[in-house]
Design a protein around this motif. Structure first.
Motif, PDB file in Angstrom:
ATOM      1  N   LEU A 240       0.891  -1.161   0.000  1.00  0.00           N
ATOM      2  CA  LEU A 240       0.000   0.000   0.000  1.00  0.00           C
ATOM      3  C   LEU A 240       0.924   1.204   0.000  1.00  0.00           C
TER       4      LEU A 240
ATOM      5  N   ILE B  42      -4.598   5.455   3.118  1.00  0.00           N
ATOM      6  CA  ILE B  42      -4.231   4.077   3.437  1.00  0.00           C
ATOM      7  C   ILE B  42      -4.982   3.523   4.651  1.00  0.00           C
ATOM      8  N   PRO B  43      -5.178   4.259   5.751  1.00  0.00           N
ATOM      9  CA  PRO B  43      -5.882   3.628   6.883  1.00  0.00           C
ATOM     10  C   PRO B  43      -7.261   3.061   6.512  1.00  0.00           C
TER      11      PRO B  43
ATOM     12  N   LEU C 285      -6.673   0.035   4.271  1.00  0.00           N
ATOM     13  CA  LEU C 285      -6.169  -1.077   5.083  1.00  0.00           C
ATOM     14  C   LEU C 285      -7.310  -1.762   5.825  1.00  0.00           C
ATOM     15  N   ASP C 286      -8.181  -0.982   6.441  1.00  0.00           N
ATOM     16  CA  ASP C 286      -9.309  -1.564   7.171  1.00  0.00           C
ATOM     17  C   ASP C 286     -10.204  -2.369   6.242  1.00  0.00           C
TER      18      ASP C 286
ATOM     19  N   LEU D  37      -8.345  -5.655   5.212  1.00  0.00           N
ATOM     20  CA  LEU D  37      -8.212  -6.659   6.276  1.00  0.00           C
ATOM     21  C   LEU D  37      -9.519  -7.339   6.641  1.00  0.00           C
TER      22      LEU D  37
ATOM     23  N   ALA E 247       3.690  -7.584   8.500  1.00  0.00           N
ATOM     24  CA  ALA E 247       3.585  -6.282   7.842  1.00  0.00           C
ATOM     25  C   ALA E 247       4.928  -5.569   7.964  1.00  0.00           C
TER      26      ALA E 247
ATOM     27  N   TYR F 148      -2.164   2.377  11.723  1.00  0.00           N
ATOM     28  CA  TYR F 148      -2.074   1.043  11.111  1.00  0.00           C
ATOM     29  C   TYR F 148      -2.086  -0.040  12.180  1.00  0.00           C
TER      30      TYR F 148
ATOM     31  N   ILE G 220      -4.772  -3.046  12.438  1.00  0.00           N
ATOM     32  CA  ILE G 220      -4.321  -4.433  12.341  1.00  0.00           C
ATOM     33  C   ILE G 220      -4.688  -5.204  13.606  1.00  0.00           C
TER      34      ILE G 220
ATOM     35  N   LEU H 233       3.277   0.663   3.264  1.00  0.00           N
ATOM     36  CA  LEU H 233       3.018  -0.517   4.076  1.00  0.00           C
ATOM     37  C   LEU H 233       3.001  -1.756   3.190  1.00  0.00           C
TER      38      LEU H 233
ATOM     39  N   LEU I  41       1.983  -5.820   3.179  1.00  0.00           N
ATOM     40  CA  LEU I  41       1.227  -6.865   3.861  1.00  0.00           C
ATOM     41  C   LEU I  41       1.551  -8.217   3.245  1.00  0.00           C
TER      42      LEU I  41
END
Length: 143
Positions: free
Chosen positions: A28, A50-51, A54-55, A58, A71, A90, A94, A134, A136
């Protein structure tokens, strides 16, 4: 649009996430990252932070439980005074989604670039925070 899948997850990103296998990595990338020149597969998510992405990811994507740190973030260059509060965002996301409290490996900048070149895909975002990149690593789907 589909039920249960965030509208942040484009059809292209969903396809990439589904194609990935155990141990494959996805980056990311923040808005400053050289995504187009480093990507084997490039997914554009311009305008997204990104946050939030990311959520959304995931909710669909298992982080690798066979490695110590699933990560990775780009280490702050020595001498740079930049702060990285986004890493705490992050970490909280996570931990909420996976239960992993200490997910990050810090990777030196040029080593991060090399690892990104080997990643399955790079997602180019509109994230403006510094050192927000980031990586993953995907786990297996356990039935």
């Amino acid at each position: 649009m589909l039920y249960g899948i965030s509208p942040l997850i484009s059809p292209e990103l969903l396809k990439v996430l589904m194609e990935m296998g155990h141990g494959d990595e996805i980056v990311l990338a923040d808005g400053n990252f050289p995504a187009a020149s480093h990507a084997a597969r490039l997914v554009r998510c311009d305008g997204h932070k990104i946050p939030e992405l990311l959520d959304a990811i995931l909710k669909l994507f298992p982080l690798d439980t066979y490695v110590e740190r699933p990560a990775a973030v780009m280490q702050v260059v020595p001498g740079d005074t930049a702060q990285t509060p986004i890493w705490e965002e992050y970490r909280a996301i996570i931990q909420q989604r996976t239960g992993i409290a200490e997910p990050f490996e810090e990777v030196e900048r040029f080593a991060f670039y090399e690892r990104a070149k080997k990643a399955y895909a790079i997602v180019a975002t509109g994230e403006s925070a510094l050192y927000a990149n980031l990586i993953l690593k995907k786990d297996v789907i356990k039935a």
